[in-house]
Design an enzyme around this catalytic site. Structure first.
Site, mmCIF file in Angstrom:
data_model
loop_
_atom_site.group_PDB
_atom_site.id
_atom_site.type_symbol
_atom_site.label_atom_id
_atom_site.label_comp_id
_atom_site.label_asym_id
_atom_site.label_seq_id
_atom_site.Cartn_x
_atom_site.Cartn_y
_atom_site.Cartn_z
ATOM 1 N N SER A 104 68.131 41.719 29.476
ATOM 2 C CA SER A 104 68.190 41.857 30.931
ATOM 3 C C SER A 104 69.509 42.456 31.386
ATOM 4 O O SER A 104 70.585 41.990 31.016
ATOM 5 C CB SER A 104 68.033 40.486 31.592
ATOM 6 N N ASP B 46 66.409 43.121 41.911
ATOM 7 C CA ASP B 46 66.899 42.514 40.675
ATOM 8 C C ASP B 46 68.140 43.230 40.155
ATOM 9 O O ASP B 46 68.296 43.451 38.951
ATOM 10 C CB ASP B 46 65.804 42.491 39.596
ATOM 11 N N HIS C 210 68.829 38.397 38.294
ATOM 12 C CA HIS C 210 68.401 37.148 37.646
ATOM 13 C C HIS C 210 69.314 36.750 36.488
ATOM 14 O O HIS C 210 69.233 35.623 36.009
ATOM 15 C CB HIS C 210 66.934 37.232 37.206
#
Length: 407
Positions: A260, A180, A149
């Site tokens: 992230s 992911d 992402h």
């Protein structure tokens, strides 16, 4: 003057200016560097110790309370899940798991400080047209791991080793929204001198209460370290394409938007997970409340080599959504929805059926449905024992290939 009145200058952020100009400059610099740099020498891994023997652990998928909203650490909300299986068996060798020994801090240094000193040089900021996140070097040839992402649909990104680092053009070799995870490649010659790639630990050896250190770029703040513990194992989170990622590590090390794709490290500075999501209160705030989630290192170790090769990763697909059985039916998983025309639909599964076994494997909770097909491939046939209206019966389903997104 009270502590709340102390003046504070604006923190220095990693990125300034427009993405396109930064990206074009990084690509031009990379091309120039490639023209003037001789072919790189092969760099050997400096004799990492062998991984410790694995102890079997029962898979324990635990659903998060519905009052908590899961948010990708880059800030986007994720949707409801549908269970899925694992990867097929035709895959490259996984990246090695390196046995981890606690780092000994020098006098006056904390353990977290010692871990940060050893690991932070390999942590990078990753910038795209739509935002920024974190990544980390896992091979000395320039391979970087981040979140799917974070890279989104981008084919190339801009990478920085720290605030004062050069902007480096990075090619996205592969992205897997189902876990992911994504892999970015930069030229070996652009890696700063002295930076060593991080190594993966065996996440099956992680225990609740173990030390955990997260390094990332929250809100664009360069290589911020936070410390906590592993506060849960076997969690399930929703992937960017709406499916479920299992065996996820939960930590209370503070994680915020921008973290992230950064590493979650153990006491030896080895990577036990890739930070991916946080839980929020669902009241509109997206900051840390002490519940963060990382994709386990053993998942990354399997997926990254395939993404490096640009491989697609076909996964088996049943096409059902299930929930825990009722109090009167403590074992099994209740079918809540069946995808029209999917494998389960063609096999005759219906809403309200209770799945009890898949190919003889007991199903005690919804996560066991995914586990029951995890070692299968699209096209395989599985026997599904169900309970319907008080009667037990067996149906046979031919597994399909999981779609790009949940239907």
């Amino acid at each position: 003057m009270g502590i709340f009145d102390l003046p504070m200058g604006s923190p220095r952020h990693l990125w300034t200016g427009e993405w396109r100009a930064e990206s074009d400059k990084a690509r031009d610099d990379g091309a120039s560097s490639l023209r003037r740099t001789p072919p790189p020498r092969h760099v050997e891994d400096p004799g990492a110790p062998s991984p410790e023997p694995q102890q079997p652990r029962r898979r324990g998928t635990i659903a998060l309370a519905v009052l908590v909203a899961l948010v990708a650490v880059a800030g986007g909300a994720l949707a409801a899940t549908m269970l899925f299986g694992g990867d097929d068996s035709n895959s490259p060798d996984p990246l090695p798991a390196v046995a981890s020994r606690p780092i000994r801090p020098r006098e006056g240094q904390t353990r977290a400080g010692a871990i940060y000193a050893a690991a932070s040089p390999a942590v990078v900021s990753v910038r795209t047209t739509t935002g920024q996140g974190t990544g980390f070097l896992v091979e000395d040839d320039g391979m970087i791991v981040t979140n799917a992402h974070v890279v989104g649909e981008s084919s190339h990104v801009v990478v920085k080793f720290g605030t004062d680092g050069a902007s480096i053009d990075g090619d996205v070799l592969g992205s897997d929204p189902s876990t992911d995870l994504a892999v970015v490649s930069i030229e070996r010659s652009r890696i700063p001198n002295g930076v060593k790639a991080l190594r993966f630990a065996d996440s099956s050896n992680v225990a609740v209460g173990d030390m955990a250190v997260a390094i990332g770029n929250p809100f664009g703040l360069d290589r911020t370290a936070t410390e906590g513990i592993v506060s849960g194992l076997g969690r399930s989170i929703t992937s960017p394409n709406g499916f479920e990622i299992d065996e996820v590590i939960q930590t209370d090390a503070p994680i915020n938007p921008g973290n992230s794709g950064g590493p979650l490290l153990d006491s030896g500075g080895r990577v036990i997970g890739v930070n991916s999501q946080i839980a929020t209160s669902g009241m509109g705030a997206q900051g840390n409340i002490g519940i963060g989630f990382a994709v386990p290192s053993n998942t990354a170790r399997q997926i990254v080599p395939r993404l490096e090769k640009g491989e697609a990763i076909p996964r088996p697909y049943l096409g059902v959504t299930t929930s825990p059985a009722s109090l009167t039916n403590p074992d099994g998983a209740v079918v809540q929805d069946v995808v029209p025309g999917g494998p389960a639909d063609r096999a005759g599964l219906r809403r309200g059926d209770v799945v009890k076994r898949i190919d003889g494997r007991s199903v005690q909770e919804p996560g066991d449905v995914a586990a029951g097909i995890s070692d299968r491939a699209p096209g395989d046939e599985v026997a599904i024992d169900i309970e319907r209206g008080g009667r037990e019966m067996t149906v046979r389903a031919t597994l399909g290939t999981r779609p790009a997104r949940t239907p």
